[in-house]
Scaffold this active site. Structure first.
Site, PDB file in Angstrom:
ATOM      1  N   HIS A  73       0.843  -1.188   0.000  1.00 12.71           N
ATOM      2  CA  HIS A  73       0.000   0.000   0.000  1.00 12.71           C
ATOM      3  C   HIS A  73       0.884   1.246   0.000  1.00 12.71           C
ATOM      4  CE1 HIS A  73      -3.033  -2.642   2.454  1.00 12.71           C
ATOM      5  NE2 HIS A  73      -2.902  -3.060   1.207  1.00 12.71           N
ATOM      6  N   TYR A 136       3.789   2.439  13.713  1.00 11.89           N
ATOM      7  CA  TYR A 136       4.189   3.477  12.762  1.00 11.89           C
ATOM      8  C   TYR A 136       3.541   4.822  13.089  1.00 11.89           C
ATOM      9  CZ  TYR A 136      -0.067   1.590  10.468  1.00 11.89           C
ATOM     10  OH  TYR A 136      -1.328   1.129  10.181  1.00 11.89           O
TER      11      TYR A 136
END
Length: 475
Positions: A73, A136
């Site tokens: 992605h 993240y």
């Protein structure tokens, strides 16, 4: 592979531009371990172009089983990835428009490593240990309107060598059906907004950058920079650069009550609004300044870092806007002088006078160099595309400085008229008996030019010849 303790903080580049791997110091003993997962000051000073990317959201993906595979992605934001527990095999594919589209980088990550993933680079991973937590930071909030770019995990061109074959692991149906590289629509760059698009400089910027889906040209009628709802007028996180080509430049009118208000509104209030938006959203703000921020009393050329000392209202507003823009973390201030472009300007006035048989009186005690809007626009593109250091850049024509009187004589001569028809006079004599207010002008407008590789100019009097040829006047 177990987590490595005692490494020094270091960063290293990869074949994908902007994709940066970090080795993190991890301190451990019998009780466990500790690390500084993201330490802004240390990491951005580590020696490679790791940006201070202003994260706004922290996400964690927990994976129970070995072989959990996710991706590929590409997202419209920057991403800082690390492993909290466990170990992964990571694969990244550049899905941005450009020469490196399709470039691949793979590595294993454990808690002693991290990776910075720039916007538009496809991100994927496969877990190599049970109970792996993948964490993240991102610099934009997730939105259901977000547009991603995807690549199939089994793409033959990328040819990622997955440690565990894809037919032996759990993959979502969506990931199985993503397109091959040949069918991927590359992610375009972040948007660029150009304000003042109908002005002399705005038109030159438009000619330089051209028509692209990600470049937006806005006039005052289309985007009022002094509006109270400017903060919500755009989804500002989608923009990477604002080029402020809008300005109030009527220096004499600025000395009137009405003009003073207009000058401060356009040159200060509007710029302050853009600066606030740029600072809040991590946008690079490109702003055009002026020699009028100086009083012209210096002997020699003005350096970019010289103290500001404006004389009149126009110069005061430009100095104020310079101070405001300098507080934006990502900014370029392009300081110019004697600007000439497509429209009404000194050179075109001299051409008209010469053709109509009028012999002008022109000041001979103000000195500088011409700057052409095409050169300013080319410099704007250079500093935004080549990674110029943030700060102030002097952008004017090169060559020997001269007076307006000298320029007027050049125009007459280059257009086939007698340059002796031009008479040189002092500034005081020229404005004696003026009907309205007259703004004070700096006598010395010479800006120091440094060879930093970003100033796109040439000898200003040679550029004058080329300008007259392009504008249709004989030269």
């Amino acid at each position: 592979m177990s987590t490595e303790f005692g490494k020094r903080l270091s960063v290293r580049e990869t074949p994908i531009p902007g994709l940066i791997v970090l080795d993190l110091p991890v301190h451990g003993d019998a009780r466990g371990w500790f690390k500084e997962n993201w330490q802004r000051e240390k990491m951005t000073a580590a020696g490679v172009d790791l940006p201070d990317f202003n994260p706004v959201q922290n996400n964690i993906s927990f994976n129970d089983a070995i072989g959990t595979t996710r991706g590929i992605h590409a997202e419209p934001w920057d991403k800082y990835v690390s492993v909290a527990t466990g170990r992964i095999f990571g694969a990244w594919v550049d899905l941005r428009e450009g020469d490196t589209f399709g470039a691949v980088f793979t590595t294993e990550l454990d808690p002693s490593m991290a990776i910075f993933v720039p916007r538009g680079v496809g991100n994927s991973y496969q877990t190599l240990a049970p109970d792996t937590a993948y964490t993240y930071l991102v610099n934009d909030h997730w939105s259901p309107k977000t547009t991603y770019t995807f690549l199939n995990l089994a793409d033959e061109t990328a040819a990622i060598d997955w440690p565990i074959p894809l037919d032996e692991v759990e993959i979502s149906e969506k990931d199985k059906n993503h397109p091959r590289l040949g069918d991927v629509v590359p992610m375009p760059p972040q948007k660029i907004l150009v304000t003042g698009a109908n002005g002399q400089l705005g038109r030159a910027v438009r000619e330089e950058f051209g028509e692209r889906p990600w470049i937006e040209y806005a006039t005052r009628a289309e985007l009022d920079l002094t509006s109270s709802d400017l903060d919500t007028a755009r989804r500002w996180r989608d923009y990477g650069t604002i080029i402020n080509a809008a300005a109030f430049t009527k220096v004499d009118f600025a000395e009137t009550p009405e003009g003073r208000a207009e000058a401060w509104a356009a040159n200060v209030t509007a710029v302050a609004a853009l600066a606030r938006i740029a600072a809040s959203n991590g946008i690079t703000l490109v702003h055009v300044s002026s020699d009028y921020v100086f009083d012209g009393s210096k002997i020699g050329a003005y350096a970019a870092g010289d103290p500001l000392s404006p004389l009149g209202v126009y110069g005061q507003t430009k100095a104020a806007s310079d101070a405001i823009v300098s507080a934006v973390p990502r900014h370029h201030i392009l300081r110019t002088s004697w600007v000439i472009g497509d429209g009404a300007n000194f050179v075109q006035t001299m051409v008209s006078l010469a053709e109509r048989g009028i012999d002008p009186r022109v000041v001979d005690d103000q000195f500088g160099r011409l700057t052409f809007t095409r050169d300013i626009a080319a410099t704007v593109r250079a500093v935004t595309e080549r990674g110029a250091p943030y700060g102030v850049h002097n952008v004017t024509g090169d060559g020997e400085p001269c007076s307006w009187y000298d320029i007027a004589r050049d125009v007459f001569q280059l257009t086939g008229h007698d340059p002796d028809r031009v008479t040189g006079v002092s500034t005081e004599a020229y404005f004696a008996g003026a009907a309205g207010p007259v703004a004070p002008r700096p006598r010395n407008s010479v800006l120091e030019l440094s060879d930093d590789g970003f100033v796109v100019t040439g000898d200003h009097r040679q550029r004058l010849r080329a300008y007259l040829q392009v504008s249709g006047s004989p030269a």
